[in-house]
Design an enzyme around this catalytic site. Structure first.
Site, PDB file in Angstrom:
ATOM      1  N   LYS A   1       0.851  -1.206   0.000  1.00 29.84           N
ATOM      2  CA  LYS A   1       0.000   0.000   0.000  1.00 29.84           C
ATOM      3  C   LYS A   1       0.881   1.249   0.000  1.00 29.84           C
ATOM      4  CE  LYS A   1      -0.416  -0.589   4.951  1.00 29.84           C
ATOM      5  NZ  LYS A   1      -0.838   0.251   6.049  1.00 29.84           N
TER       6      LYS A   1
ATOM      7  N   TYR B   1      17.102  29.996   6.780  1.00 29.95           N
ATOM      8  CA  TYR B   1      15.983  30.690   7.430  1.00 29.95           C
ATOM      9  C   TYR B   1      16.216  30.806   8.935  1.00 29.95           C
ATOM     10  CZ  TYR B   1      13.163  30.442   3.215  1.00 29.95           C
ATOM     11  OH  TYR B   1      12.681  30.606   1.955  1.00 29.95           O
TER      12      TYR B   1
HETATM   13  C1  LIG Z   1      -3.435  -4.550   8.514  1.00 28.14           C
HETATM   14  C2  LIG Z   1      -1.981  -4.361   8.241  1.00 28.14           C
HETATM   15  N1  LIG Z   1      -1.179  -5.432   8.167  1.00 28.14           N
HETATM   16  C3  LIG Z   1       0.145  -5.321   7.929  1.00 28.14           C
HETATM   17  C4  LIG Z   1       0.735  -4.073   7.765  1.00 28.14           C
HETATM   18  C5  LIG Z   1       2.222  -3.990   7.522  1.00 28.14           C
HETATM   19  O1  LIG Z   1       2.859  -3.339   8.574  1.00 28.14           O
HETATM   20  P1  LIG Z   1       4.458  -3.279   8.662  1.00 28.14           P
HETATM   21  O2  LIG Z   1       4.887  -2.339   7.581  1.00 28.14           O
HETATM   22  O3  LIG Z   1       4.718  -2.742  10.008  1.00 28.14           O
HETATM   23  O4  LIG Z   1       4.937  -4.649   8.434  1.00 28.14           O
HETATM   24  C6  LIG Z   1      -0.060  -2.940   7.847  1.00 28.14           C
HETATM   25  C7  LIG Z   1       0.555  -1.617   7.685  1.00 28.14           C
HETATM   26  O5  LIG Z   1       0.293  -0.658   8.346  1.00 28.14           O
HETATM   27  C8  LIG Z   1      -1.464  -3.081   8.081  1.00 28.14           C
HETATM   28  O6  LIG Z   1      -2.255  -2.013   8.162  1.00 28.14           O
END
Ligand SMILES: Cc1ncc(COP(=O)(O)O)c(C=O)c1O
Length: 355
Positions: free
Chosen positions: A32, A251
């Site tokens: 994602k 800045y």
């Molecule tokens: C439901 C879920 N599973 C797994 C993950 C993967 O997390 P990580 O990047 O900490 O492995 C996420 C990421 O936020 C998530 O929302």
């Protein structure tokens, strides 16, 4: 100017390390948010050995299918309206279901459209059915034509990055009680749980950050776990300036030269996603050496104290902001942030290359 180079061999190395840690579990690679800034489609192609991909939104899954990605794709937040539901069916997505509204939505779908993961809220208090309501939700889902096969079970841990957490133990116990003896697959572990909570491995693990070579543990870096950083964020020197002792830089004049100083101005700033919140404590890499920043990060530029470089720094030289030799976890800690934020926060102006 600023670019993020993705090392696909590092991605594959990190996946194989995850597999070695979770033998017997299948791997749902979490891609994602543009694969945590690394490029959704190129990362999915590089991780062709993953058993499935996980995205947060339907659109992310559609982009993967349109690019020819054939593995199962799990939508972690599920669908929120009929259009998303129909797209999810058309593109053969697996759905997480976390609410009564989502169960209602699935009533309108064609028979056997979806493999479904029932999300049980075991203590995160974000998404999911309370453990006590899980049986009823499971029964309601199981009665739907749209659902293919058994209802699978899913939960997310809130404190897996705290070794020995009693909250994690309580979450695991609730999940176990809510799923004991039931058919279907189980999935619990994110990256931190993969490292710290062997009991969370279950049928499917869901690593994100580990695949990108970074550590979710405070004070640790990916190399501590044998991982390799997949992203190198770099830019280049666009100006070199000599300033006298006492001259103030940037800045607010937040940095004062204590000696005759050579400044290298690099073309990267918070407009590219490099965090301004590093203050004046951060370091960058130039010619393989860590050099300190001079003054605040601005939108398009930052200044580096390059006085100690011999021969003197020149326009055009590459500067590494994070990557091998300068872990993103270290930059994040300096910024009071977590590596997730920095990786996902690369802006559209940064060309993502390789991968
Ligand atoms: C439901 C879920 N599973 C797994 C993950 C993967 O997390 P990580 O990047 O900490 O492995 C996420 C990421 O936020 C998530 O929302």
């Amino acid at each position: 100017m600023a670019s993020a180079t993705i090392d696909t061999s590092a991605l594959r190395h990190n996946l194989s390390l995850v597999r070695a840690r979770a033998q017997g579990s299948r791997v749902m690679a979490v891609v994602k948010a543009n694969a945590y800034g690394h490029g959704l489609v190129p990362v999915a192609r590089a991780l062709a050995e993953a058993d499935a991909f996980a995205v947060a939104r339907v659109e992310e899954g559609v982009a993967l299918r349109r690019a020819g990605i054939a593995q199962p794709i799990v939508v972690l937040e599920g669908v929120f309206d009929a259009d998303q539901r129909d797209a999810a069916a058309e593109f053969r997505f697996d759905l997480v279901v976390h609410s009564a509204e989502q169960i209602d939505l699935l009533r309108g779908a064609a028979p056997a459209s979806f493999k479904v993961w029932l999300k049980i809220d075991t203590g995160m208090n974000r998404l999911g059915f309370e453990a006590g309501d899980a049986a009823a939700a499971r029964a309601a889902l199981g009665a739907l034509d749209a659902v293919r096969g058994p209802v699978h079970s899913f939960t997310h841990l809130a404190s897996a990055d705290e070794p020995g957490s009693t909250a994690t133990a309580a979450q695991l116990a609730r999940f176990e009680a809510a799923t004991r003896g039931l058919p279907g697959e189980r999935s619990i572990a994110n990256s931190a749980a993969l490292l710290n909570v062997p009991a969370a491995r279950a049928d499917w693990v869901r690593p994100g950050l580990l695949l990108y070579g970074a550590s979710p543990m405070r004070g640790a870096v990916g190399a501590d776990h044998g991982l390799r950083p997949a992203m190198t964020l770099r830019s280049q020197v666009i100006a070199v300036k000599q300033i006298a002792p006492g001259a103030r830089v940037g800045y607010g004049g937040a940095w004062t030269a204590r000696r005759a100083t050579t400044l290298a101005i690099a073309a990267i700033g918070y407009g590219d996603g490099y965090p301004r919140s590093v203050g004046t404590d951060a370091a960058v890499r130039l010619r393989g050496r860590r050099l300190p920043l001079a003054g605040r990060v601005s939108m398009d530029m930052l200044a580096i104290d390059a006085t100690d470089l011999e021969p003197v720094v020149r326009v055009g030289e590459p500067v590494v902001l994070w990557g091998p030799g300068l872990p993103v976890e270290v930059v994040a800690a300096t910024a009071g942030a977590i590596p997730y934020e920095l990786l996902c926060g690369i802006s559209q102006r940064v060309a993502v290359e390789g991968g």
